[in-house]
Design a protein around this motif. Sequence first.
Motif, PDB file in Angstrom:
ATOM      1  N   GLU A 194      78.253  31.539  12.958  1.00 29.16           N
ATOM      2  CA  GLU A 194      76.901  32.269  12.582  1.00 29.16           C
ATOM      3  C   GLU A 194      76.404  31.727  11.375  1.00 29.16           C
ATOM      4  OE1 GLU A 194      76.120  36.672  13.518  1.00 29.16           O
ATOM      5  OE2 GLU A 194      76.181  36.688  11.264  1.00 29.16           O
ATOM      6  N   LEU A 195      75.122  31.316  11.465  1.00 28.88           N
ATOM      7  CA  LEU A 195      74.364  31.031  10.280  1.00 28.88           C
ATOM      8  C   LEU A 195      73.122  31.799  10.097  1.00 28.88           C
ATOM      9  CD1 LEU A 195      74.289  26.967  11.244  1.00 28.88           C
ATOM     10  CD2 LEU A 195      75.996  28.275   9.855  1.00 28.88           C
ATOM     11  N   VAL A 205      71.265  31.780  13.462  1.00 26.05           N
ATOM     12  CA  VAL A 205      71.893  30.772  14.673  1.00 26.05           C
ATOM     13  C   VAL A 205      73.026  31.175  14.701  1.00 26.05           C
ATOM     14  CG1 VAL A 205      72.023  28.476  14.977  1.00 26.05           C
ATOM     15  CG2 VAL A 205      70.107  29.112  13.874  1.00 26.05           C
ATOM     16  N   ARG A 206      73.342  31.462  16.318  1.00 24.60           N
ATOM     17  CA  ARG A 206      74.678  31.828  16.608  1.00 24.60           C
ATOM     18  C   ARG A 206      75.115  30.762  17.882  1.00 24.60           C
ATOM     19  NH1 ARG A 206      72.224  36.930  16.523  1.00 24.60           N
ATOM     20  NH2 ARG A 206      73.232  38.530  14.912  1.00 24.60           N
ATOM     21  N   CYS A 207      76.298  30.180  17.562  1.00 24.16           N
ATOM     22  CA  CYS A 207      76.588  29.004  18.339  1.00 24.16           C
ATOM     23  C   CYS A 207      77.862  29.228  18.869  1.00 24.16           C
ATOM     24  CB  CYS A 207      76.508  27.693  17.821  1.00 24.16           C
ATOM     25  SG  CYS A 207      77.604  27.438  16.292  1.00 24.16           S
ATOM     26  N   SER A 208      78.368  28.597  20.134  1.00 20.87           N
ATOM     27  CA  SER A 208      79.456  28.735  20.401  1.00 20.87           C
ATOM     28  C   SER A 208      79.841  27.705  21.454  1.00 20.87           C
ATOM     29  CB  SER A 208      79.756  30.118  21.505  1.00 20.87           C
ATOM     30  OG  SER A 208      81.229  30.140  21.874  1.00 20.87           O
ATOM     31  N   GLY A 209      81.066  26.965  21.113  1.00 17.84           N
ATOM     32  CA  GLY A 209      81.490  25.784  22.159  1.00 17.84           C
ATOM     33  C   GLY A 209      80.700  24.794  21.500  1.00 17.84           C
ATOM     34  N   GLU A 216      73.556  18.294  14.235  1.00 21.56           N
ATOM     35  CA  GLU A 216      72.675  19.223  14.708  1.00 21.56           C
ATOM     36  C   GLU A 216      73.024  20.550  13.905  1.00 21.56           C
ATOM     37  OE1 GLU A 216      71.515  21.881  18.685  1.00 21.56           O
ATOM     38  OE2 GLU A 216      72.945  20.148  18.697  1.00 21.56           O
ATOM     39  N   MET A 217      74.441  20.876  13.754  1.00 29.13           N
ATOM     40  CA  MET A 217      74.804  22.065  12.878  1.00 29.13           C
ATOM     41  C   MET A 217      74.683  22.034  11.568  1.00 29.13           C
ATOM     42  SD  MET A 217      75.475  24.052  15.429  1.00 29.13           S
ATOM     43  CE  MET A 217      75.943  25.266  14.298  1.00 29.13           C
ATOM     44  N   LEU A 218      75.024  20.638  11.083  1.00 31.00           N
ATOM     45  CA  LEU A 218      74.832  20.515   9.822  1.00 31.00           C
ATOM     46  C   LEU A 218      73.483  20.556   9.060  1.00 31.00           C
ATOM     47  CD1 LEU A 218      77.436  17.792   9.273  1.00 31.00           C
ATOM     48  CD2 LEU A 218      77.621  20.208   8.579  1.00 31.00           C
ATOM     49  N   ASN A 219      72.488  20.038   9.831  1.00 32.14           N
ATOM     50  CA  ASN A 219      70.932  20.073   9.472  1.00 32.14           C
ATOM     51  C   ASN A 219      70.419  21.625   9.433  1.00 32.14           C
ATOM     52  OD1 ASN A 219      70.603  17.201   9.660  1.00 32.14           O
ATOM     53  ND2 ASN A 219      70.080  17.218  11.830  1.00 32.14           N
ATOM     54  N   HIS A 220      71.014  22.471  10.083  1.00 38.60           N
ATOM     55  CA  HIS A 220      70.807  23.888  10.000  1.00 38.60           C
ATOM     56  C   HIS A 220      71.385  24.337   8.387  1.00 38.60           C
ATOM     57  CE1 HIS A 220      69.180  25.228  13.734  1.00 38.60           C
ATOM     58  NE2 HIS A 220      70.322  24.716  14.401  1.00 38.60           N
ATOM     59  N   LYS A 225      70.433  27.245   5.440  1.00 36.62           N
ATOM     60  CA  LYS A 225      71.305  28.395   6.089  1.00 36.62           C
ATOM     61  C   LYS A 225      72.600  28.337   5.878  1.00 36.62           C
ATOM     62  CE  LYS A 225      68.875  29.153  10.732  1.00 36.62           C
ATOM     63  NZ  LYS A 225      67.528  28.641   9.909  1.00 36.62           N
ATOM     64  N   ARG A 226      73.413  29.697   5.563  1.00 39.50           N
ATOM     65  CA  ARG A 226      74.784  29.747   5.177  1.00 39.50           C
ATOM     66  C   ARG A 226      75.512  30.322   6.105  1.00 39.50           C
ATOM     67  NH1 ARG A 226      75.330  35.243   3.480  1.00 39.50           N
ATOM     68  NH2 ARG A 226      73.499  36.297   3.686  1.00 39.50           N
TER      69      ARG A 226
END
Length: 300
Positions: A194-195, A205-209, A216-220, A225-226
């Motif tokens: 969760e970011l 931003v919540r992500c799973s799988g 894509e994730m690192l850009n957030h 975002k933390r």
Amino acid sequence: MFKNARFFRLDTPFALDAAELEARLGERRFRPCGPIETATLGWSSPLGEETAGLVHGVGGCLLMCARKQERLLPSAAVAEAVDERVSELESGEARDVGRAERRRLREQIVTEMLPRAFTRSRRTQLYIDTEAGWMVVDAASEKQAEEVVSLLRETLETLPAKLPDPNKTPSTVMTSWLLDGTAPPDFVAGDACELRDSDDSAGVVRCSGQDLASDEMLNHIRAGKRVTKLALEWDERLSFVLAEDLSLKRLRVGDALLEEMDDTDLEPAARLDAEFAILALQMRQLIERLDEVFGLLSTD
């Protein structure tokens, strides 16, 4: 056994042994709700209702279980009954029902409906590690954990326990683990996190799988975002989601540690005993490791 874990540090060594703790808990043994009670809270057997003991000790750890029973009285049903009673009074007596009278009617209706209401019980397990000086509560929320800790504090009349006060901010550390790849080798990131925006808690931003190392994730994270929650596997022994308040969710013991039990035909109580012995030992070592990583108690 535990799906969640919230840690409380004991300021002083826990002085009671299993027998003494059993006697204390017996004074607040769980009882079902009475006819007009909305809820009751007390101690029940941690190994199931078929056993009588309120404390189960293994390897310096004392396992307990708090049970809460609540009567389910839907607010919509109460409101409908109040409206009907008010309508009857207003039409039958040709007058308006004021706010104070309506409040009294609601209290009366609740008292009438409570004895017929269904009940629901919730069990919350917890244990005290007398050797390491920590208490671990299987609670999904802070409110649930505090309710059980308060019950134990009232039962024992004193309980010098407090939440971790880490030297290092967990969200900052976890963010660095993903962004800079600085996680210790025994902590392996999973596929969920969760970011949140640093200056706006509503931006989530919540992500799973997901591949957490993907651009894509690192850009957030690069955008500010933390990491506030992170799925982790520790040393192939425990997997969990670590939150920024250092609570654990989706806690699971590694398959390799449970394989021995799968090969034996254990009674339910004996299986719970074995599972608790494994869990308590692993949790003791995990807390030590988290202390090394985050400094669980500030030494200001």
